[in-house]
Design a protein around this motif. Structure first.
Motif, mmCIF file in Angstrom:
data_model
loop_
_atom_site.group_PDB
_atom_site.id
_atom_site.type_symbol
_atom_site.label_atom_id
_atom_site.label_comp_id
_atom_site.label_asym_id
_atom_site.label_seq_id
_atom_site.Cartn_x
_atom_site.Cartn_y
_atom_site.Cartn_z
ATOM 1 N N PRO A 321 0.792 -1.227 0.000
ATOM 2 C CA PRO A 321 0.000 0.000 0.000
ATOM 3 C C PRO A 321 0.829 1.283 0.000
ATOM 4 C CG PRO A 321 -0.010 -0.971 2.172
ATOM 5 C CD PRO A 321 0.674 -1.951 1.264
ATOM 6 N N HIS A 322 2.150 1.181 0.049
ATOM 7 C CA HIS A 322 2.983 2.386 0.039
ATOM 8 C C HIS A 322 4.082 2.243 -1.010
ATOM 9 C CE1 HIS A 322 0.960 3.852 3.609
ATOM 10 N NE2 HIS A 322 1.153 2.683 4.169
ATOM 11 N N TYR A 403 -5.195 6.641 -5.498
ATOM 12 C CA TYR A 403 -4.147 6.361 -4.509
ATOM 13 C C TYR A 403 -4.231 7.358 -3.351
ATOM 14 C CZ TYR A 403 0.497 4.841 -2.897
ATOM 15 O OH TYR A 403 1.536 4.326 -2.160
ATOM 16 N N THR A 406 -7.422 6.519 -1.246
ATOM 17 C CA THR A 406 -7.367 5.322 -0.399
ATOM 18 C C THR A 406 -6.304 5.432 0.690
ATOM 19 O OG1 THR A 406 -5.874 4.264 -1.995
ATOM 20 C CG2 THR A 406 -8.222 3.804 -2.206
ATOM 21 N N ARG A 407 -5.282 6.251 0.481
ATOM 22 C CA ARG A 407 -4.228 6.404 1.502
ATOM 23 C C ARG A 407 -4.496 7.568 2.451
ATOM 24 N NH1 ARG A 407 -3.862 2.576 -2.200
ATOM 25 N NH2 ARG A 407 -1.986 1.319 -2.017
ATOM 26 N N ASN A 408 -5.641 8.236 2.262
ATOM 27 C CA ASN A 408 -5.998 9.385 3.101
ATOM 28 C C ASN A 408 -4.942 10.481 3.038
ATOM 29 O OD1 ASN A 408 -8.427 8.202 4.089
ATOM 30 N ND2 ASN A 408 -7.223 6.967 5.523
ATOM 31 N N TYR A 409 -4.489 10.786 1.818
ATOM 32 C CA TYR A 409 -3.477 11.820 1.630
ATOM 33 C C TYR A 409 -4.078 13.159 1.204
ATOM 34 C CZ TYR A 409 0.237 8.247 1.720
ATOM 35 O OH TYR A 409 1.117 7.249 2.093
#
Length: 588
Positions: A321-322, A403, A406-409
């Motif tokens: 996920p990263h 991305y 979903t990564r809360n960025y």
């Protein structure tokens, strides 16, 4: 398309060249006599009848073609002296597949030596992906991870004992009053050594879950070890946090990882970056290389068949996920590789007479014509590469929106990641070449130097002073044009990035970022140019004078051209400034 599907496609398209080393694999084109001799050698080594595997390397080879676009070279490994040729086995390789015990059961020294060259060598470009393909079952992977941690830990061997002792002393003093009988330093180190299992939980669990659970585990473990703590666990943790911060200047969540590093015995002197990748218990990132572990043992269903190795590897990487930046880097590398091959092919179509006529122009006007001519060609070709990629972003960019979501960025707060932003700015704006002082030790445009006034304490200020070369590149190639008088500007102030105005003003003011130690520092430049005569143009021994003071210029790093050019433009414009005096109403 999903991030995972695009990531899989990027991996399939971008990983082009691989190498495999295994003592039990039959090597392509081995003679029948060679196979018989090798089988005999292995049988004598292991005291049992052994035959080289033929079907496994064949299936492995075919899977790399079927599931990817990758050619894999397969070598039967005997020993380092006979079988290891890093000059071509590592050259331009995207993936290394290697057996863990290359010289028999329990013998992984050769593997470690090869991994060090593949990951950390200054002589060869690091291999971005590594698969350890071993006969050991999954439940024994911990023994491999132990060795990887020991060999690629982030501390120098000479520092380990000092840090351990320093921590144990601080640990003891921080818990003063928490024990009826104070434990001695040896007991504390024993406790650290006995709790290695906490370390493996860090790699085998979700990192956030680990942090939440392990705080309590450490406190309970201390309780069980000494059985004399009179305060509540919360106070123990407060003391532990204070000890970690005082000793290492780090917060508790980072301190846990460091604490567990210190609990391991280390035998090397290599400084590395090491972390577990989030998608699997079987992967970790060491410096710029992602290392995964697969078992050949498929009896209990945990292993990976040779025909599934590439697909399993691709799935593991794409599910991390990263992993956006890793995938971006390999796709960019692949795009540039294709673009440079186009330029390479077009060179042969140039007219030789015209080419050498233009070179003669340089020979007439320059004392270093070949270097200056190559600099001209390089810039032409780089501009061509840039034009190929104009408005043609990498495929992985198609996943940015999803991305980020979903990564809360979406709503990242800059003040919460100030140090990380500084690190990003440093990496994007500077070039750090390990071989610079050896291979091209001449002053260049954008070179940054620390000023040392030759041991003269009277002239040496409390704050470090820096200078940056703003002499045009074409002059740096042939400094005789200006009689070895180079243009520089000097620092106005130097501050740690997180405490500097650079965090807000770096795009409107004039800064360069350096990393002299563990953190990024910002140099604010005083954009007033001056020239310095450099009699001996060698970065290893730069001596000159500034304002009649003898000084030594110590090379630090190189600011990239675009960033340096902006600073140079501002600096050279200073000489064109003019002041005026006219009636005005500033005073009311």
């Amino acid at each position: 398309m999903t991030f995972e599907s695009i990531a899989n496609e990027v991996i399939k398209r971008s990983i082009r060249s691989a190498v495999c080393l295994d003592d039990m694999f039959e090597q392509p084109y081995m003679t029948e006599k060679g196979i018989i001799e090798r089988n005999q050698e292995l049988s004598e080594r292991d005291n049992r009848k052994i035959q080289l595997f033929k079907d496994i390397p064949e299936k492995l080879y075919n899977s790399f073609r079927e599931h990817g676009s990758c050619d894999i070279d397969i070598y039967n490994f005997k020993n380092i002296e006979e079988s290891w040729r890093p000059d071509y086995m590592l050259n331009n390789k995207d993936l290394l597949v290697i057996d863990w015990e290359l010289e028999g059961k329990g013998n992984f020294e050769s593997t470690i030596e090869i991994l060090k060259q593949a990951i950390e060598s200054n002589e060869y470009t690091s291999v971005p992906f590594i698969i350890i393909y071993t006969h050991l079952p999954n439940e024994d992977f911990k023994s491999i991870i132990v060795q990887l941690i020991e060999q690629f830990n982030p501390f120098l061997n000479k520092d380990i004992e000092t840090k351990r002792n320093e921590f144990s002393k601080n640990f003891k003093s921080s818990f003063e009053g928490c024990f009826e009988e104070e434990p001695d330093e040896e007991e504390i180190i024993d406790w650290l050594n006995e709790n290695n299992n906490l370390f493996f939980e860090f790699w085998n669990q979700n990192a956030e879950k680990f942090r939440d659970e392990t705080k309590g585990r450490i406190a309970r473990s201390i309780n069980e070890k000494f059985n004399t703590i009179t305060n509540k666990q919360s106070k123990v943790l407060t003391k532990l946090k204070g000890s970690l911060k005082e000793t290492f200047s780090i917060e508790l969540n980072e301190g846990i990882e460091l604490l567990l590093y210190l609990s391991l015995e280390t035998r090397n002197n290599i400084t590395s970056f090491f972390k577990r990748i989030d998608s699997s218990d079987l992967g970790m990132k060491i410096n710029d290389s992602i290392v995964t572990i697969f078992s050949k043992n498929t009896d209990n269903g945990d292993g990976v068949k040779p025909e599934e190795v590439f697909k399993s590897f691709s799935d593991l990487i794409s599910k991390d996920p990263h992993n956006f930046l890793t995938l971006l880097s390999i796709e960019m590398k692949d795009k540039l590789r294709d673009d440079l091959s186009k330029i390479g092919n077009s060179i042969s179509s140039l007219n030789e007479k015209a080419f050498f006529h233009h070179l003669q122009n340089y020979q007439k006007r320059s004392s270093n014509p070949e270097n200056e001519f190559f600099d001209f060609l390089l810039k032409c070709w780089m501009n061509e590469v840039e034009s190929y990629n104009f408005n043609n972003p990498p495929t992985i960019f198609n996943t940015i929106s999803s991305y980020v979501e979903t990564r809360n960025y979406k709503d990242l707060k800059g003040h919460e990641i100030k140090a990380e932003i500084g690190e990003l700015g440093y990496k994007l704006s500077t070039v750090n070449r390990e071989s610079r002082l050896l291979n091209s030790p001449k002053i260049g445009f954008g070179d940054i130097f620390k000023v040392n006034y030759s041991g003269d304490q009277e002239n040496q200020s409390d704050e470090d002073e820096y200078m940056i070369c703003i002499t045009p590149s074409c002059v740096c190639v042939d400094p005789t044009k200006v009689n070895n008088n180079f243009y520089f500007i000097k620092s106005e102030n130097v501050k740690e990035y997180t405490k500097s105005s650079a965090a807000k003003d770096i795009e409107t003011n004039y800064f360069s970022l350096i990393k002299p130690k563990s953190s990024v520092w910002a140099i604010k430049w005083e954009c007033k140019p001056f020239s310095i005569f450099i009699p001996e143009n060698n970065l290893n021994n730069l001596k000159s004078y500034y304002c009649c003071k003898p000084m030594i210029l110590e090379y630090v790093t190189t600011s990239k051209e675009n960033f340096t050019q902006r600073i140079a433009n501002q600096s050279f414009a200073y000489g064109n400034s003019i002041g005026i005096d006219l009636p005005n109403m500033k005073l009311g």
